[in-house]
Write a protein that holds these residues in place. Structure first.
Motif, PDB file in Angstrom:
ATOM      1  N   GLY B 270       0.799  -1.231   0.000  1.00 48.00           N
ATOM      2  CA  GLY B 270       0.000   0.000   0.000  1.00 48.00           C
ATOM      3  C   GLY B 270       0.823   1.268   0.000  1.00 48.00           C
ATOM      4  N   ARG B 271       2.139   1.111   0.143  1.00 43.08           N
ATOM      5  CA  ARG B 271       2.959   2.320   0.163  1.00 43.08           C
ATOM      6  C   ARG B 271       2.924   3.031  -1.194  1.00 43.08           C
ATOM      7  N   ILE B 272       3.000   4.346  -1.148  1.00 44.97           N
ATOM      8  CA  ILE B 272       2.998   5.152  -2.372  1.00 44.97           C
ATOM      9  C   ILE B 272       4.429   5.601  -2.641  1.00 44.97           C
ATOM     10  N   ASN B 273       4.901   5.282  -3.830  1.00 47.77           N
ATOM     11  CA  ASN B 273       6.273   5.613  -4.191  1.00 47.77           C
ATOM     12  C   ASN B 273       6.245   6.135  -5.629  1.00 47.77           C
ATOM     13  N   ALA B 274       7.403   6.320  -6.242  1.00 51.42           N
ATOM     14  CA  ALA B 274       7.412   6.670  -7.672  1.00 51.42           C
ATOM     15  C   ALA B 274       7.534   5.367  -8.466  1.00 51.42           C
ATOM     16  N   CYS B 275       8.738   4.884  -8.754  1.00 46.76           N
ATOM     17  CA  CYS B 275       8.855   3.584  -9.434  1.00 46.76           C
ATOM     18  C   CYS B 275       9.098   2.492  -8.382  1.00 46.76           C
ATOM     19  N   PHE B 283      12.344   6.612   0.119  1.00 45.36           N
ATOM     20  CA  PHE B 283      11.579   7.533  -0.737  1.00 45.36           C
ATOM     21  C   PHE B 283      10.071   7.301  -0.764  1.00 45.36           C
ATOM     22  N   THR B 284       9.543   6.607   0.224  1.00 48.91           N
ATOM     23  CA  THR B 284       8.095   6.403   0.242  1.00 48.91           C
ATOM     24  C   THR B 284       7.399   7.688   0.668  1.00 48.91           C
ATOM     25  N   GLU B 285       6.272   7.978   0.005  1.00 49.78           N
ATOM     26  CA  GLU B 285       5.596   9.253   0.229  1.00 49.78           C
ATOM     27  C   GLU B 285       4.308   9.132   1.045  1.00 49.78           C
ATOM     28  N   GLY B 286       3.825   7.923   1.226  1.00 50.00           N
ATOM     29  CA  GLY B 286       2.584   7.746   1.984  1.00 50.00           C
ATOM     30  C   GLY B 286       2.075   6.334   1.806  1.00 50.00           C
ATOM     31  N   SER B 299       0.796  16.959  -3.055  1.00 50.26           N
ATOM     32  CA  SER B 299       1.516  17.670  -1.996  1.00 50.26           C
ATOM     33  C   SER B 299       2.848  17.021  -1.629  1.00 50.26           C
ATOM     34  N   GLY B 300       3.056  15.783  -2.061  1.00 53.90           N
ATOM     35  CA  GLY B 300       4.297  15.104  -1.726  1.00 53.90           C
ATOM     36  C   GLY B 300       5.285  15.110  -2.885  1.00 53.90           C
ATOM     37  N   PHE B 301       6.128  14.113  -2.923  1.00 51.44           N
ATOM     38  CA  PHE B 301       7.088  13.893  -4.012  1.00 51.44           C
ATOM     39  C   PHE B 301       8.049  15.074  -4.213  1.00 51.44           C
ATOM     40  N   LYS B 302       8.284  15.823  -3.143  1.00 51.14           N
ATOM     41  CA  LYS B 302       9.128  17.021  -3.285  1.00 51.14           C
ATOM     42  C   LYS B 302      10.575  16.662  -3.627  1.00 51.14           C
ATOM     43  N   ARG B 303      11.058  15.558  -3.052  1.00 51.47           N
ATOM     44  CA  ARG B 303      12.465  15.189  -3.325  1.00 51.47           C
ATOM     45  C   ARG B 303      12.656  14.707  -4.748  1.00 51.47           C
ATOM     46  N   TYR B 304      11.574  14.303  -5.370  1.00 50.38           N
ATOM     47  CA  TYR B 304      11.659  13.876  -6.770  1.00 50.38           C
ATOM     48  C   TYR B 304      11.673  15.080  -7.707  1.00 50.38           C
ATOM     49  N   ARG B 305      11.042  16.147  -7.249  1.00 48.94           N
ATOM     50  CA  ARG B 305      10.858  17.301  -8.134  1.00 48.94           C
ATOM     51  C   ARG B 305      11.915  18.388  -7.925  1.00 48.94           C
ATOM     52  N   ASN B 306      12.643  18.270  -6.830  1.00 49.71           N
ATOM     53  CA  ASN B 306      13.794  19.151  -6.631  1.00 49.71           C
ATOM     54  C   ASN B 306      14.942  18.271  -6.149  1.00 49.71           C
ATOM     55  N   ARG B 307      15.880  18.046  -7.035  1.00 45.61           N
ATOM     56  CA  ARG B 307      16.914  17.049  -6.726  1.00 45.61           C
ATOM     57  C   ARG B 307      18.245  17.661  -6.277  1.00 45.61           C
ATOM     58  N   ASN B 308      18.169  18.863  -5.743  1.00 49.01           N
ATOM     59  CA  ASN B 308      19.408  19.486  -5.282  1.00 49.01           C
ATOM     60  C   ASN B 308      20.071  18.699  -4.159  1.00 49.01           C
ATOM     61  N   TRP B 309      19.285  17.918  -3.419  1.00 48.48           N
ATOM     62  CA  TRP B 309      19.849  17.098  -2.342  1.00 48.48           C
ATOM     63  C   TRP B 309      20.865  16.083  -2.885  1.00 48.48           C
TER      64      TRP B 309
END
Lengths: 63, 356
Positions: B270-275, B283-286, B299-309
């Motif tokens: 049930g976890r929500i992730n990207a791939c 990297f699970t978002e919910g 509202s989530g997935f911020k680390r996917y959309r800004n990868r400066n980290w």
């Protein structure tokens, strides 16, 4: 900016940019086939909407 | 394409972040025991198959008006065809106006299954073929799996499905690539997609799975050559990483990791992730059992959309950062101190290409 995206998507030279495939995923389904699926779904939903409309006066009468 | 314009396009895509590709890890049961499995799948999984109703509830949080024409659910696993209700799964998703794709090992994809999948509304399929008979069966851990996969490939290649074959290139099959190309072209496959392994799951400690820098460069040259040959079958490299001088040479479009930008996934628990191959803990978002999939997407997935980290390790100060943005998200695991795989670095550091 969705408007810019929609313009680019409509230009044949850039339309290919929007077709991607996840690294380990299946290919994207051609849009024509997907649109057909939407039409089919809407057609299936239509009678339900009519039923709902037909029920409204009954509710109004009861009030 | 002009790199600057492409970066503008990518920037806009990230801002808009339209969800149009949703993986569903509908089972982690599998009939094979692949050496490169990133999910560590087993015959008897620790997780039960997710009930269809649970997934549909999550899918229905995506408002109908937001479901773009190309919106597709891609069934993955494990082996999706092991689900006894697979026909109903495909049909139920399709009835909601959403396309359905599937990634399969092809073992159970016989004529009967093919007909039922087409009838249920399957729109896209990918089958894996990891070598000629001996190599494929070795990689898949079961004899006879090559013959069965090839039968499935033949069926799918001559249908209305959007279809391709994927091959995970490794030490065993590297020198077979020209012959695999002939086999696949011979059965009418429209597209052959090659990828390499990332050191996760069972493949992490298996050296036979990994290519040397010279072999990787040889793979790029091989794809380049095949793309120059007129053929009804397109040969392409997967979008797994930034390739420097081979961008738009071995693929149609420049590298762009769409994870969390256009791609989400619902994992087996049930976890929500990207791939599904992205580090689940990091990297699970919910979870669909606690959150609305649609709200998490917005509202989530911020680390996917800004990868400066990701400007750490070898990526810090890298001259191609602006094109690469730290490579594919699946190349970041654990504490994310450094990228696991740098495709650009492999090409740069190779002394000379090794021929397949």
């Amino acid at each position: 900016m969705k408007w810019l995206r929609n313009i680019l998507k409509g230009v044949s030279l850039t339309a290919a940019l929007f077709v991607f495939q996840a690294c380990y995923g299946a290919p994207q389904i051609p849009e024509e086939e997907m649109e057909q699926a939407m039409v089919e779904t809407k057609a299936e939903e239509a009678p339900a909407e009519e039923d709902a409309a037909a029920e409204t006066p009954v509710v109004a009468q009861a009030e | 394409m002009n790199p600057f314009l492409f970066r503008l396009f990518r920037y806009n895509e990230i801002r808009v972040h339209e969800l149009n590709y949703l993986f569903w890890e509908c089972t982690t049961r599998c009939n094979l025991h692949c050496r490169h499995c990133g999910s560590d799948c087993t015959t008897v999984s620790g997780n039960p198959d997710m009930p269809l109703e649970d997934f549909l509830r999550a899918l229905e949080t995506v408002p109908v008006r937001e479901r773009v024409p190309g919106f597709t659910v891609v069934l993955t696993g494990g082996e999706p065809l092991l689900r006894p209700d697979i026909d109903n799964v495909v049909r139920s998703i399709r009835e909601r106006g959403v396309g359905v794709g599937m990634v399969s090992n092809g073992y159970f994809y016989d004529e009967k299954k093919h007909e039922r999948m087409i009838e249920a509304g399957l729109g896209a399929l990918t089958i894996s073929l990891d070598g000629l008979e001996e190599s494929h069966d070795w990689m898949r851990g079961r004899s006879g799996s090559y013959t069965r996969a090839l039968k499935g490939i033949e069926l799918a290649a001559h249908s209305r499905l959007a279809f391709d074959v994927v091959t995970c290139v490794n030490q065993r099959n590297f020198h077979e690539l020209p012959r695999i190309w002939e086999v696949l072209q011979g059965v009418g496959v429209p597209q052959w997609r090659l990828f390499t392994i990332i050191p996760i799951g069972r493949a992490a400690s298996d050296q036979e799975m990994h290519l040397s820098n010279e072999q990787f460069l040889g793979l790029m040259e091989f794809i380049k050559e095949r793309r120059a040959v007129p053929s009804p079958m397109k040969t392409t490299f997967s979008c797994e990483g930034y390739l420097g001088p081979y961008e738009e040479v071995v693929r149609d479009t420049p590298y762009f990791c769409h994870a969390g930008v256009n791609i989400a996934s619902v994992l087996i628990d049930g976890r929500i992730n990207a791939c599904p191959n992205i580090d689940r803990d990091a990297f699970t978002e919910g979870s669909i059992y606690k959150d609305s999939l649609w709200e998490v997407w917005n509202s989530g997935f911020k680390r996917y959309r800004n990868r400066n980290w990701a400007k750490v390790g070898s990526c810090r100060g890298c001259p191609v950062w602006k094109n690469c943005l730290g490579n594919g998200m699946h190349n970041w695991h654990g504490s994310c101190e450094a990228v696991l795989n740098c495709h650009y670095g492999k090409i740069r550091d190779a002394s000379a290409p090794e021929k397949p």
